[in-house]
Scaffold this active site. Sequence first.
Site, PDB file in Angstrom:
ATOM      1  N   THR A 180       0.898  -1.160   0.000  1.00  0.00           N
ATOM      2  CA  THR A 180       0.000   0.000   0.000  1.00  0.00           C
ATOM      3  C   THR A 180       0.928   1.200   0.000  1.00  0.00           C
ATOM      4  OG1 THR A 180      -1.219  -1.236   1.702  1.00  0.00           O
ATOM      5  CG2 THR A 180      -2.003   0.967   1.219  1.00  0.00           C
ATOM      6  N   THR A 229      -1.002   0.044   6.570  1.00  0.00           N
ATOM      7  CA  THR A 229      -0.603  -0.876   5.511  1.00  0.00           C
ATOM      8  C   THR A 229      -0.416  -2.256   6.125  1.00  0.00           C
ATOM      9  OG1 THR A 229       1.060  -1.355   3.823  1.00  0.00           O
ATOM     10  CG2 THR A 229       1.839  -0.259   5.809  1.00  0.00           C
TER      11      THR A 229
END
Length: 319
Positions: A180, A229
């Site tokens: 991410t 993330t």
Amino acid sequence: MKTQVQPKLIIHGGAGSSLHGKGGVEAVRHSLHKVIEEVYSLLLSGATAKEAVVRGCQLLEDDPRFNAGTGSVLQSDGQIRMSAALMDGTTQSFSGVINVSRVKNPIDLAKALQSSPDRVLSDYGAAELARELQIPSYNALTDLRLQEWIQERQQNFKSTMAGVVAEPELVETSSARRGTIGVVALDTNGQIVVGTSTGGKGFERIGRVSDSAMPAGNYATKYAGVSCTGIGEDIIDECLAAKIVVRVTDGMSLKEAMKRSFAEAYENKRDFGAIALDATGAIAWGKTSQALLAAFHDGEKIGDTLELPESTEVGCIEN
């Protein structure tokens, strides 16, 4: 007249297994530091936190090394579907897109939705918005991500997800790593904004929704902002970003909020990372995964979390 604040910035490019060898570390460091330099200079020149966050996300989405925008992973049917969110801590407005295809920068759609009455759109709605904004169609596919998908397809998608960093040497040894990108900025006016963008897990069931376009993975108030993330389902189960921000909003220090939240996550055997800033200018990061690919500017210098001991869970630089 309002006193000007020293801007602060922290970004991430994913979390997961440690990078293979020094070459991987240096390549990722170069990518992250380059973004920090450009975005921090924007903040110093008086750009708003929102402008800085959108620019930071665009730069990270455009880097094929990371799983967002160009270089996004492929889902089980071989298609790319991306999600992104933006949250302004001052107005407390959250906006995002879920599973959008064929756009270069999903964060641009999240930005366009900031002032919309309908602030989170999924696939068809997001595609229609892209058409309305006259955003050109774009193919985010890279050869490395295609190779990764072909290899997994031959093994009948045994891996639960794709590699966090797209590097040729990692395609051969793709273990579970999460990709991410995220940016949290505090501007000279003391405003906090956070943005997060992802290509998803990779090889997932069609229609799976990532945490990146939820307050669980991307949240801010005027007191703090957090981007997450890692394994999206774990982030959603902990409601991680919102939990940390609410604790700070309720009076806990950012350091204590991160420590408590990551202690709970560790007990619950979660696998993720997070980056954070608060209104005092404190910068923090945390991880339960082996590595967190994060870099920051504390007002004096650039630092990163790429070579921290695996056992380190939470770090904080207080003002």
